[in-house]
Design an enzyme around this catalytic site. Sequence first.
Site, PDB file in Angstrom:
ATOM      1  N   VAL A  10       0.851  -1.184   0.000  1.00 46.06           N
ATOM      2  CA  VAL A  10       0.000   0.000   0.000  1.00 46.06           C
ATOM      3  C   VAL A  10       0.890   1.238   0.000  1.00 46.06           C
ATOM      4  O   VAL A  10       1.936   1.262   0.647  1.00 46.06           O
ATOM      5  CB  VAL A  10      -0.952   0.013   1.225  1.00 46.06           C
ATOM      6  CG1 VAL A  10      -0.172   0.098   2.519  1.00 46.06           C
ATOM      7  CG2 VAL A  10      -1.940   1.162   1.144  1.00 46.06           C
ATOM      8  N   SER A  11       0.505   2.229  -0.770  1.00 44.18           N
ATOM      9  CA  SER A  11       1.228   3.497  -0.797  1.00 44.18           C
ATOM     10  C   SER A  11       0.368   4.564  -0.144  1.00 44.18           C
ATOM     11  O   SER A  11      -0.805   4.351   0.169  1.00 44.18           O
ATOM     12  CB  SER A  11       1.552   3.897  -2.240  1.00 44.18           C
ATOM     13  OG  SER A  11       0.362   4.209  -2.947  1.00 44.18           O
TER      14      SER A  11
END
Length: 205
Positions: A10-11
């Site tokens: 996840v960013s």
Amino acid sequence: MGELIGYVRVSKADGSQVLDLQKDALLHAGVGDQMIYEDFASGKTGDRPGLDACLKALRSGDTLAVWKLDRLGRDLHHLVNTVDNLSKRGIGFRVLSGQTTIDTSTAQGKLMFGIFASLAEFERELIRERTIAGLVSARARGRVGGRKATMTAAKIRLAQAAVGKPETVVADLCRELGISRQTLYRFVGPDGVLRENGRKALGGL
């Protein structure tokens, strides 16, 4: 039967809800909560300790599961080589959602795995061909291994004896020695006298 191991990424742009979606999908697919590896970074970031640990933990017979294909690779090159490496190690691969779902326990999934392997092989052949072409071109210009040829002690002695003589054509001499005019004059002056680089190369003589 091997383990089913999951990987999530996840960013900041994704938001925590995407992490929850990924984990829920993996848990629903049968991945144990303790068997999920995580990274919190952009897909373009080279440093991904979660993925590195995940790939090291996988053994032959295990299966790696990801939510979507873009979670695994930071770019196409990285993705193709990662999947090809899994195939060579005897590790299965599952993509749970998205436009490209893959499950190597099925015939279609095995076909997709084979396509990734073919792409990786194709890329290696392209790199090999370009390298060979580059070396051939380099040799044609008097270089070996893609680098400018260096002066050896023997070449320096020959240059010292020939440079400055009326019959010597410098361009022909450089061609015979496989060096550039610039390289020649770094070691031997136009009058045939050794320069500092030449003296150092001959042991200070």
